[in-house]
Structures are given as C-alpha cells and as structure tokens.
Design a protein around this motif. Structure first.
Motif, short mmCIF file in Angstrom:
data_model
loop_
_atom_site.label_atom_id
_atom_site.label_comp_id
_atom_site.label_asym_id
_atom_site.label_seq_id
_atom_site.Cartn_x
_atom_site.Cartn_y
_atom_site.Cartn_z
N ARG A 150 0.72 -1.15 -0.11
CA ARG A 150 0.09 -0.05 -0.01
C ARG A 150 0.93 1.38 -0.04
NH1 ARG A 150 -2.48 -0.92 4.45
NH2 ARG A 150 -4.17 -2.33 3.39
N ALA A 151 1.92 0.93 0.87
CA ALA A 151 2.79 2.40 0.95
C ALA A 151 3.58 2.71 -0.39
CB ALA A 151 3.74 2.04 2.17
N LEU A 152 3.77 1.76 -1.34
CA LEU A 152 4.30 1.77 -2.66
C LEU A 152 3.60 2.45 -3.63
CD1 LEU A 152 6.32 -1.58 -2.91
CD2 LEU A 152 7.16 0.67 -2.13
N HIS A 153 2.20 2.71 -3.47
CA HIS A 153 1.10 3.46 -4.29
C HIS A 153 1.43 2.82 -5.80
CE1 HIS A 153 0.12 6.14 -1.40
NE2 HIS A 153 1.56 6.37 -1.07
N ALA A 154 1.27 1.60 -5.94
CA ALA A 154 1.48 0.89 -7.13
C ALA A 154 -0.10 0.86 -7.96
CB ALA A 154 1.98 -0.52 -7.21
N ASP A 155 0.18 1.06 -9.19
CA ASP A 155 -1.00 0.51 -10.15
C ASP A 155 -1.09 -0.84 -10.59
OD1 ASP A 155 -1.91 3.31 -10.95
OD2 ASP A 155 0.34 3.46 -11.40
N VAL A 156 -0.08 -1.52 -10.66
CA VAL A 156 0.06 -2.87 -11.17
C VAL A 156 1.12 -3.65 -10.14
CG1 VAL A 156 0.19 -4.45 -12.89
CG2 VAL A 156 -0.80 -2.38 -13.29
N ALA B 221 -3.79 -14.28 -2.49
CA ALA B 221 -4.02 -13.32 -3.64
C ALA B 221 -5.33 -12.63 -3.30
CB ALA B 221 -4.12 -14.15 -5.03
N ASP B 222 -6.39 -13.23 -3.12
CA ASP B 222 -7.67 -12.49 -2.81
C ASP B 222 -7.51 -11.67 -1.63
OD1 ASP B 222 -10.65 -12.25 -3.67
OD2 ASP B 222 -10.76 -12.93 -1.58
N GLU B 223 -6.86 -12.01 -0.52
CA GLU B 223 -6.72 -11.18 0.71
C GLU B 223 -6.02 -9.96 0.36
OE1 GLU B 223 -8.11 -11.54 3.70
OE2 GLU B 223 -9.07 -13.55 3.37
N LEU B 224 -5.06 -9.99 -0.40
CA LEU B 224 -4.22 -8.63 -0.59
C LEU B 224 -5.00 -7.93 -1.75
CD1 LEU B 224 -0.74 -10.39 -1.05
CD2 LEU B 224 -1.40 -8.65 0.63
N GLY B 225 -5.70 -8.58 -2.61
CA GLY B 225 -6.44 -7.70 -3.26
C GLY B 225 -7.45 -6.88 -2.75
N ARG B 226 -8.17 -7.59 -1.58
CA ARG B 226 -9.31 -6.99 -0.99
C ARG B 226 -8.58 -5.71 0.04
NH1 ARG B 226 -11.11 -7.78 4.14
NH2 ARG B 226 -9.60 -9.65 4.41
N ARG B 227 -7.47 -6.03 0.45
CA ARG B 227 -6.94 -5.14 1.48
C ARG B 227 -6.54 -3.97 0.53
NH1 ARG B 227 -6.39 -10.11 3.87
NH2 ARG B 227 -5.61 -9.98 6.11
N LEU B 228 -5.95 -4.12 -0.47
CA LEU B 228 -5.39 -2.87 -1.45
C LEU B 228 -6.53 -2.24 -2.32
CD1 LEU B 228 -2.07 -4.55 -2.42
CD2 LEU B 228 -2.48 -2.85 -0.49
N ALA B 229 -7.85 -3.04 -2.30
CA ALA B 229 -8.85 -2.61 -3.18
C ALA B 229 -8.42 -2.70 -4.58
CB ALA B 229 -9.43 -1.23 -2.90
N MET B 230 -7.82 -3.85 -4.99
CA MET B 230 -7.31 -3.93 -6.38
C MET B 230 -7.87 -5.25 -7.02
SD MET B 230 -3.33 -3.29 -6.07
CE MET B 230 -2.81 -2.56 -7.55
N HIS B 231 -7.99 -5.20 -8.42
CA HIS B 231 -8.67 -6.30 -9.01
C HIS B 231 -7.43 -7.53 -8.86
CE1 HIS B 231 -11.81 -4.04 -10.56
NE2 HIS B 231 -10.84 -3.11 -10.83
N LEU C 182 -2.13 -7.89 -9.25
CA LEU C 182 -3.06 -7.21 -8.77
C LEU C 182 -2.92 -5.82 -9.34
CD1 LEU C 182 -2.01 -7.52 -4.86
CD2 LEU C 182 -3.51 -8.96 -6.45
N SER C 183 -4.19 -5.31 -9.77
CA SER C 183 -4.18 -3.92 -10.74
C SER C 183 -5.29 -3.10 -10.14
CB SER C 183 -4.58 -4.49 -12.11
OG SER C 183 -5.13 -3.54 -12.99
N GLY C 184 -5.03 -1.90 -10.25
CA GLY C 184 -5.75 -0.92 -9.88
C GLY C 184 -6.91 -0.53 -10.96
N HIS C 185 -6.36 -1.08 -12.18
CA HIS C 185 -7.32 -1.00 -13.35
C HIS C 185 -7.98 -2.26 -13.69
CE1 HIS C 185 -5.27 2.82 -14.08
NE2 HIS C 185 -4.25 2.35 -13.70
#
Length: 262
Positions: A49-55, A75-85, A104-107
């Motif tokens: 989260r601190a890295l502010h990644a898009d992908v 995979a799902d747990e990290l996606g949920r915590r980071l609000a990423m696909h 994991l993708s913000g898009h």
C-alpha cells in the motif's frame, strides 16, 4: 520497514507530456512469510500500500495451500486489502489447494490467460521412486489492462530456481514466443532466479528492456543478488526504478515508474 519514495497518487494520475504514468511492482511474497519466518499478510499489504502501485506482480502465492499461510487465499486477501483487481495463475493445483503467481491491478482486468511453459516440478511425484522430468505446466500469467485509455499487457512469471540453467533456458524461449503473439506495450514482472548477465536470460533482453533498479533484491535481510525484475517492451519508457527496503518477505520488491505512449 519500507522506504517511501512514492509521489501522491493524484500527481501520478496526470498525463505527463502526452505520456501516461504507471507504477509497477514485482514482488516474491514467499507465501506471506517474512524474513523473520512469521506469516503476516497485513504486514505485506501495508508494504505494498505504501508503494502506491498501479500494477503488482506477485510470485509464490498460496491459495488455500496449507497451514504456513493459514489456508488463506492470499491473492484474494491482498487484493481486498489493497482494493485492487486480482488475476491468479496457478502453477500447482491439488483440489482446492493452489500455488502460483498473480497480478493485482488498480485497473479493471479486461482479459487474462494462464500460459503453460516448461517446469521441473517441486512437488512429490506419485511414484516416489520416479525422478521428476521437465514438462509443460501452467503459471505464466498474462492480463490485459487499459490504463487511462492506453492498452497494456502484463505478464508475471517465476522461473526455475536450480543452478542448472536448462529449464530456465526453455522457459525463456517459451515466454518469448508467447509474448510475441501479442502486439502493443508489454511489461514482464517476475522472479527470474538468475542475474541479468546469465546466458539463459540473454535472448530475453532482445525483446524487452530490463528496468534496472540499481540494487540487489535477495535475500531481503542482506541482499547480495538481483533476481527480481521489471522488464518492458517497445512503447513503454522507464522513468525510474528502485528496490524497496523491507523484510516482509525473503525478497525485496522492485518498484518501477513507467510511461506509456498514447
């Protein structure tokens, strides 16, 4: 701890001189286990989260694999915590137990595929007396994204870890064939288990450019070698790269700021 060098998300979201900024991360998460041998997915989520990644491309991802990761779908747990696909590409599947790589993708993920490449299995053979032999297996993940109007294909891989480069040589050849099937800008993320100068990686550098982060990535506590990579095709420009300072896994993440052409 993690070294924070990320600009605010809003600043990255603006087009820069006709180019689109994208921050990507490659990270071997060691099934959620840190350099202290403690499983702590919240710690890894905080680092990412601190890295502010898009992908984000992840390797060594457990999905209900076993007690070491508390039978979680990491995979799902990290996606949920980071609000990423999330797009997960299993290498091994035994009933509901899976292990592999993920993006994991913000898009939104427009399409995904789990490609097969040569592997020398690390799992126990059905016949314990039979030695494993290289054979095609899944786990070379591909996703198609559209980043603020620009197309982008993202591949994530985890190459063979053995000193003998024979399997990695086959894997590189097969990955090149797969990536060449698609046109447009591409990003390859992964743990290659070899240094940039390794002969088996040489053919890969004809197709993609290594975004050298300027430092080693493994082992995380006192890194001495770089085996984790972000590499880009034509149509993608590397704006900057660094290795994040964290002990949340036995690897350190590679963080790269890219620019996509419209």
């Amino acid at each position: 701890m993690v070294t924070l060098t990320s600009p605010p998300v809003g600043a990255r979201a603006r087009d820069l001189g006709g180019e689109i900024p994208v921050r990507v991360v490659s990270y071997n998460i060691h099934a959620g286990i840190g350099s202290d041998e403690v499983f702590d997915l919240d710690r890894q989520a905080a680092v990412l989260r601190a890295l502010h990644a898009d992908v984000i491309g992840l390797q060594e991802v457990d999905v209900r694999w076993g007690a070491r990761s508390r039978w979680l779908d990491t995979a799902d747990e990290l996606g949920r915590r980071l609000a990423m696909h999330v797009s997960f590409a299993p290498i091994y599947r035994f009933g509901s137990r899976e292990f592999g790589v993920a993006v994991l993708s913000g898009h939104r993920v427009l399409a995904s595929e789990n490609h097969w490449i040569t592997r020398l299995s690390t799992q126990t053979a059905t016949d314990p007396a039979a030695a494993p032999t290289p054979a095609p297996a899944p786990g070379f993940g591909e996703v198609v994204l559209r980043v603020r109007g620009a197309p982008l294909r993202v591949y994530v891989t985890h190459l063979d870890h053995r000193a003998d480069p024979a399997v990695r040589t086959a894997q590189v050849a097969e990955m090149r064939q797969i990536m060449r099937r698609a046109s447009g800008p591409k990003v390859l993320l992964g743990d290659f288990n070899a240094p940039h100068s390794a002969p088996e990686l040489g053919p890969l550098w004809r197709d993609v450019t290594d975004a050298d982060p300027g430092g080693p990535t493994h082992p995380a506590r006192k890194p001495v070698k770089r085996i984790d990579y972000v590499a880009v095709s034509a149509g993608v420009r590397v704006h900057g790269a660094h290795v994040a300072d964290t002990l949340a896994s036995d690897h350190r993440p590679v963080v790269t700021d890219l620019r996509l052409r419209r």
